[in-house]
Scaffold this motif. Structure first.
Motif, mmCIF file in Angstrom:
data_model
loop_
_atom_site.group_PDB
_atom_site.id
_atom_site.type_symbol
_atom_site.label_atom_id
_atom_site.label_comp_id
_atom_site.label_asym_id
_atom_site.label_seq_id
_atom_site.Cartn_x
_atom_site.Cartn_y
_atom_site.Cartn_z
ATOM 1 N N ARG A 134 0.846 -1.183 0.000
ATOM 2 C CA ARG A 134 0.000 0.000 0.000
ATOM 3 C C ARG A 134 0.881 1.233 0.000
ATOM 4 O O ARG A 134 2.061 1.159 0.316
ATOM 5 C CB ARG A 134 -0.926 0.003 1.236
ATOM 6 N N THR A 135 0.291 2.367 -0.356
ATOM 7 C CA THR A 135 1.069 3.601 -0.443
ATOM 8 C C THR A 135 0.373 4.736 0.293
ATOM 9 O O THR A 135 -0.854 4.771 0.376
ATOM 10 C CB THR A 135 1.288 3.991 -1.925
ATOM 11 N N THR A 136 1.149 5.631 0.851
ATOM 12 C CA THR A 136 0.588 6.851 1.427
ATOM 13 C C THR A 136 1.314 8.025 0.776
ATOM 14 O O THR A 136 2.426 7.886 0.298
ATOM 15 C CB THR A 136 0.789 6.928 2.959
ATOM 16 N N THR B 89 -3.283 11.263 3.212
ATOM 17 C CA THR B 89 -2.005 11.324 3.934
ATOM 18 C C THR B 89 -2.007 10.515 5.226
ATOM 19 O O THR B 89 -0.957 10.331 5.830
ATOM 20 C CB THR B 89 -1.640 12.791 4.275
ATOM 21 N N THR B 90 -3.165 10.038 5.645
ATOM 22 C CA THR B 90 -3.196 9.294 6.914
ATOM 23 C C THR B 90 -3.551 7.822 6.731
ATOM 24 O O THR B 90 -3.317 7.023 7.623
ATOM 25 C CB THR B 90 -4.221 9.922 7.889
ATOM 26 N N THR B 91 -4.124 7.477 5.596
ATOM 27 C CA THR B 91 -4.550 6.099 5.373
ATOM 28 C C THR B 91 -3.769 5.461 4.231
ATOM 29 O O THR B 91 -3.775 6.006 3.124
ATOM 30 C CB THR B 91 -6.060 6.059 5.012
ATOM 31 N N PRO B 92 -3.112 4.354 4.476
ATOM 32 C CA PRO B 92 -2.443 3.659 3.370
ATOM 33 C C PRO B 92 -3.466 3.214 2.332
ATOM 34 O O PRO B 92 -4.522 2.703 2.668
ATOM 35 C CB PRO B 92 -1.793 2.447 4.045
ATOM 36 N N ILE B 93 -3.139 3.441 1.069
ATOM 37 C CA ILE B 93 -4.059 3.123 -0.017
ATOM 38 C C ILE B 93 -3.426 2.044 -0.897
ATOM 39 O O ILE B 93 -2.240 2.099 -1.201
ATOM 40 C CB ILE B 93 -4.350 4.387 -0.863
#
Length: 201
Positions: A23-25, A64-68
């Motif tokens: 995942r990415t942030t 910016t706060t949750t990994p996507i």
């Protein structure tokens, strides 16, 4: 971009080898850079600053706060934008007929951009009031658009209600004031004010 490995769940060895999940942030700094282009487009489209700030804060919180999941960033952005717009445009429902009965005259000013249907909506709403056994007077405060007063006069004649008007180019506020004074004198329930189409800016 910061890549964060998703915590491992119970799964087969084969699945762990063949389907690695990452995942990415997005950092706040990167977000500010990316959002600037959208912010400019919204400003150029005359979107209210408060609305832009709401969209920005919601997106920032989400991205910016949750990994996507990689490959789903665009989908998550669209999801966040849709939710922001839903929040902005949603209002609590209320019974307008009941509100009108609490104050005489109850003044309703119709506003909106050119061609959005203000004058026609006034006629429809006047008909609704008549069906509810409420009285109303119309105010032709669109003294700018050619034939606006004539159009509203036709609706008033068809409905059998009074239209307060002045000449084209006259002060719209004066027309609205006259309509309210007329309603007070005649004990009319509602004043429906037509206005010239314009942008909020």
């Amino acid at each position: 971009e910061e890549v964060v490995k998703e915590p491992e769940k119970k799964q087969s060895v084969l699945k762990r080898l063949t389907q690695p999940i990452t995942r990415t942030t997005i950092s706040e700094k990167k977000f500010e850079e990316l959002f600037w282009d959208l912010e400019v487009v919204l400003m150029e489209s005359n979107v209210a600053v408060e609305v832009i700030e709401k969209i920005k804060e919601d997106l920032k919180q989400h991205l910016t706060t949750t990994p996507i999941r990689r490959g789903k960033v665009t989908e998550e952005i669209m999801k966040s934008l849709k939710q922001s717009l839903k929040d902005i445009l949603s209002i609590d429902s209320f019974d307008l007929i009941a509100k009108i009965e609490t104050k005489k005259p109850y003044v309703i000013c119709f506003v909106g951009i050119n061609g959005s249907g203000k004058t026609t909506s006034i006629a429809k709403f006047a008909k609704k009031l008549l069906n509810e056994n409420l009285t109303c007077v119309l105010a032709a405060a669109d003294t700018f658009r050619a034939a606006a007063i004539d159009q509203l006069q036709k609706h008033a004649d068809a409905l059998g209600v009074k239209l307060i008007k002045q000449d084209y180019g006259s002060d719209p506020a004066a027309v609205a004031f006259d309509a309210v004074q007329h309603a007070k004198a005649k004990h009319i329930d509602a004043v429906l004010i037509d206005t010239a189409g314009r942008l909020h800016s």
